[in-house]
Scaffold this active site. Structure first.
Site, PDB file in Angstrom:
ATOM      1  N   LEU A  38       0.879  -1.420  -0.062  1.00  0.00           N
ATOM      2  CA  LEU A  38       0.017  -0.187   0.189  1.00  0.00           C
ATOM      3  C   LEU A  38       0.897   1.273  -0.125  1.00  0.00           C
ATOM      4  O   LEU A  38       1.863   1.251   0.516  1.00  0.00           O
ATOM      5  CB  LEU A  38      -0.815   0.041   1.287  1.00  0.00           C
ATOM      6  CG  LEU A  38      -1.966  -1.206   1.298  1.00  0.00           C
ATOM      7  CD1 LEU A  38      -2.629  -1.180   2.653  1.00  0.00           C
ATOM      8  CD2 LEU A  38      -2.724  -1.241   0.134  1.00  0.00           C
ATOM      9  N   HIS A  39       0.299   2.369  -0.771  1.00  0.00           N
ATOM     10  CA  HIS A  39       0.897   3.610  -0.513  1.00  0.00           C
ATOM     11  C   HIS A  39      -0.302   4.606  -0.232  1.00  0.00           C
ATOM     12  O   HIS A  39      -1.279   4.287  -0.148  1.00  0.00           O
ATOM     13  CB  HIS A  39       1.722   3.868  -1.876  1.00  0.00           C
ATOM     14  CG  HIS A  39       0.847   3.529  -3.171  1.00  0.00           C
ATOM     15  ND1 HIS A  39      -0.159   4.357  -3.464  1.00  0.00           N
ATOM     16  CD2 HIS A  39       0.965   2.450  -4.142  1.00  0.00           C
ATOM     17  CE1 HIS A  39      -0.779   3.960  -4.542  1.00  0.00           C
ATOM     18  NE2 HIS A  39      -0.018   2.772  -4.939  1.00  0.00           N
ATOM     19  N   HIS A  42      -3.654   4.126  -2.101  1.00  0.00           N
ATOM     20  CA  HIS A  42      -4.627   3.162  -1.580  1.00  0.00           C
ATOM     21  C   HIS A  42      -5.083   4.013  -0.386  1.00  0.00           C
ATOM     22  O   HIS A  42      -6.247   3.916   0.022  1.00  0.00           O
ATOM     23  CB  HIS A  42      -3.966   2.029  -1.124  1.00  0.00           C
ATOM     24  CG  HIS A  42      -3.305   1.266  -2.317  1.00  0.00           C
ATOM     25  ND1 HIS A  42      -1.808   1.110  -2.349  1.00  0.00           N
ATOM     26  CD2 HIS A  42      -3.813   0.744  -3.353  1.00  0.00           C
ATOM     27  CE1 HIS A  42      -1.767   0.259  -3.417  1.00  0.00           C
ATOM     28  NE2 HIS A  42      -2.728   0.060  -4.021  1.00  0.00           N
ATOM     29  N   LYS A 155      -6.602   6.345 -10.889  1.00  0.00           N
ATOM     30  CA  LYS A 155      -5.421   5.993 -11.674  1.00  0.00           C
ATOM     31  C   LYS A 155      -5.661   4.802 -12.531  1.00  0.00           C
ATOM     32  O   LYS A 155      -5.212   4.734 -13.747  1.00  0.00           O
ATOM     33  CB  LYS A 155      -4.447   5.480 -10.592  1.00  0.00           C
ATOM     34  CG  LYS A 155      -2.826   5.901 -10.813  1.00  0.00           C
ATOM     35  CD  LYS A 155      -2.433   4.722 -11.577  1.00  0.00           C
ATOM     36  CE  LYS A 155      -1.749   3.754 -10.527  1.00  0.00           C
ATOM     37  NZ  LYS A 155      -1.164   2.631 -11.198  1.00  0.00           N
ATOM     38  N   GLN A 159     -10.485   0.717 -15.394  1.00  0.00           N
ATOM     39  CA  GLN A 159     -10.922  -0.245 -14.448  1.00  0.00           C
ATOM     40  C   GLN A 159     -12.191   0.297 -13.625  1.00  0.00           C
ATOM     41  O   GLN A 159     -13.281  -0.230 -13.508  1.00  0.00           O
ATOM     42  CB  GLN A 159      -9.892  -0.683 -13.383  1.00  0.00           C
ATOM     43  CG  GLN A 159     -10.424  -1.166 -12.100  1.00  0.00           C
ATOM     44  CD  GLN A 159      -9.349  -1.671 -11.218  1.00  0.00           C
ATOM     45  OE1 GLN A 159      -8.649  -2.526 -11.611  1.00  0.00           O
ATOM     46  NE2 GLN A 159      -9.215  -0.931 -10.051  1.00  0.00           N
ATOM     47  N   VAL A 182      -3.329  10.022  -6.826  1.00  0.00           N
ATOM     48  CA  VAL A 182      -2.339  10.573  -5.783  1.00  0.00           C
ATOM     49  C   VAL A 182      -0.939  10.462  -6.423  1.00  0.00           C
ATOM     50  O   VAL A 182      -0.824   9.073  -6.771  1.00  0.00           O
ATOM     51  CB  VAL A 182      -2.684   9.918  -4.638  1.00  0.00           C
ATOM     52  CG1 VAL A 182      -1.395  10.334  -3.659  1.00  0.00           C
ATOM     53  CG2 VAL A 182      -3.834  10.124  -3.972  1.00  0.00           C
ATOM     54  N   SER A 191       2.211   3.855  -7.621  1.00  0.00           N
ATOM     55  CA  SER A 191       1.819   2.838  -8.071  1.00  0.00           C
ATOM     56  C   SER A 191       2.751   1.723  -7.086  1.00  0.00           C
ATOM     57  O   SER A 191       3.972   2.046  -7.086  1.00  0.00           O
ATOM     58  CB  SER A 191       2.205   2.591  -9.385  1.00  0.00           C
ATOM     59  OG  SER A 191       2.067   1.124  -9.753  1.00  0.00           O
TER      60      SER A 191
HETATM   61  P1  AMP Z   1      -4.094  -2.039  -6.875  1.00  0.00           P
HETATM   62  O1  AMP Z   1      -3.667  -2.312  -5.419  1.00  0.00           O
HETATM   63  O2  AMP Z   1      -3.087  -1.394  -7.731  1.00  0.00           O
HETATM   64  O3  AMP Z   1      -4.995  -2.895  -7.403  1.00  0.00           O
HETATM   65  O4  AMP Z   1      -4.986  -0.541  -6.479  1.00  0.00           O
HETATM   66  C1  AMP Z   1      -6.074  -0.791  -5.589  1.00  0.00           C
HETATM   67  C2  AMP Z   1      -6.726   0.335  -5.939  1.00  0.00           C
HETATM   68  O5  AMP Z   1      -6.046   1.629  -5.509  1.00  0.00           O
HETATM   69  C3  AMP Z   1      -7.479   0.696  -6.984  1.00  0.00           C
HETATM   70  O6  AMP Z   1      -8.748   1.191  -7.025  1.00  0.00           O
HETATM   71  C4  AMP Z   1      -6.583   1.585  -7.680  1.00  0.00           C
HETATM   72  O7  AMP Z   1      -6.928   2.650  -8.713  1.00  0.00           O
HETATM   73  C5  AMP Z   1      -6.121   2.520  -6.428  1.00  0.00           C
HETATM   74  N1  AMP Z   1      -4.984   3.199  -6.752  1.00  0.00           N
HETATM   75  C6  AMP Z   1      -3.632   2.632  -6.833  1.00  0.00           C
HETATM   76  N2  AMP Z   1      -2.766   3.725  -7.280  1.00  0.00           N
HETATM   77  C7  AMP Z   1      -3.308   4.916  -6.961  1.00  0.00           C
HETATM   78  C8  AMP Z   1      -3.127   6.241  -6.987  1.00  0.00           C
HETATM   79  N3  AMP Z   1      -1.909   6.845  -7.327  1.00  0.00           N
HETATM   80  N4  AMP Z   1      -3.972   7.151  -6.744  1.00  0.00           N
HETATM   81  C9  AMP Z   1      -5.331   7.024  -6.490  1.00  0.00           C
HETATM   82  N5  AMP Z   1      -5.797   5.588  -6.666  1.00  0.00           N
HETATM   83  C10 AMP Z   1      -4.766   4.663  -6.683  1.00  0.00           C
END
Ligand code: AMP
Length: 288
Positions: A38-39, A42, A155, A159, A182, A191
């Protein structure tokens, strides 16, 4: 914060969370699906879920169904302990961390969600089966959590659009909330995959967002041709020796159809290889 790993634990803890709210009505549940590592991107979705619902649940699951052959399933970054600490500090009520066997007890599901033609463009054109895997796991999470609200980040623009469409077309009755992208201070979209970048790649990666910002400026100055804007984005990105554009396209924000002329809300979306790492980003355009 509750940590649930099995379906029984999840069901039990969701029942406890779903008790009456202080004002007597049933408590609402917000769900934030993630693949972990997570960042702040998330965690901003956890904040949005807290604003939208009484209790917030987060799932951390690297979903094999959405990875194609040769993609990074086996090396996708993971750090469960850190994820738990971050979620607890941010005020999540529950985190669900299932194994693949817990999520898919019968093996690969036979019935999956067909994302339809909106998955044939942008990322879907380059990652066959990806959005079928995404929608299938999200539908399954909706079934397991029965959330009132689910939060997704812009982002992953395609999706989010497909999930909104699934909820509508399959009458899933979940309110979808979108969270803004973000970014790091230099503009790079946060990411989990940024962890793959070498220092040299990381130094060039902000060129992706800069190219999109420049497109926004050109549109603000009066350029309305989608072809001209898309070509400019590609050229600007590919001027970096370690960046290679996979696609740069201007599409309608709800239908994902390509546009000829930039309108208010048209989205410029890109996928770019930074070395061997595939990164995506997008901005919304606003002609003057
Ligand atoms: P992931 O863990 O990459 O599957 O992402 C989980 C959720 O976090 C998804 O809804 C992504 O779109 C969102 N997410 C990932 N990176 C960002 C970001 N930089 N800004 C906003 N939402 C994000």
């Amino acid at each position: 914060m509750i940590v649930a790993r099995t379906r029984d634990e999840l069901a039990r803890e969701l029942e406890r969370l779903g008790g009456p709210a202080p004002d007597g009505r049933a408590r609402t549940l917000g769900l934030v699906p993630t693949m972990g590592f997570l960042h702040e991107g998330h965690l901003s979705l956890v904040d949005a879920a807290k604003d939208a619902a009484d209790a917030v649940a987060v799932s951390v699951f690297v979903n094999p169904l959405q990875f194609g052959p040769g993609e990074d399933l086996d090396r996708y970054p993971r750090n469960e302990e850190r994820d738990r600490e971050l979620l607890e500090a941010r005020g999540a009520d529950l985190v669900f961390i299932p194994s693949v066997e817990t999520m898919y007890p019968d093996g690969e599901p036979r019935v999956t969600v067909d994302p339809g033609p909106m998955a044939d463009v942008l990322c879907g054109a380059h990652r066959p089966g990806h959005f079928r895997g995404v929608l299938t796991v999200v539908a399954r999470l909706f079934g397991l959590f029965r959330p009132d609200v689910a939060v997704f980040g812009r982002k992953d623009f395609q999706q989010e659009v497909l999930i909104r469409r699934m909820v509508r077309d399959l009458e899933q009755g979940v309110e979808i909330v979108g969270g803004p992208v973000v970014r790091e201070e230099d503009g790079l979209a946060m990411s989990s995959r940024n962890a793959y970048l070498s220092p040299e790649e990381r130094a060039q990666a902000p060129g992706i967002h800069r190219s999109l910002e420049e497109a926004r400026e050109r549109v603000g100055q009066g350029e309305r041709s989608a072809a001209v804007i898309a070509a400019g984005i590609r050229e600007r990105i590919d001027a970096h020796p370690l960046l290679r554009t996979q696609y740069a396209e201007l599409v309608h924000p709800d239908t994902l159809e390509p546009v000829g002329t930039v309108e208010s809300g048209t989205v410029a979306a890109v996928a770019v290889f930074c070395g061997a790492t595939r990164l995506i980003d997008n901005v919304s355009l606003r002609p003057r």
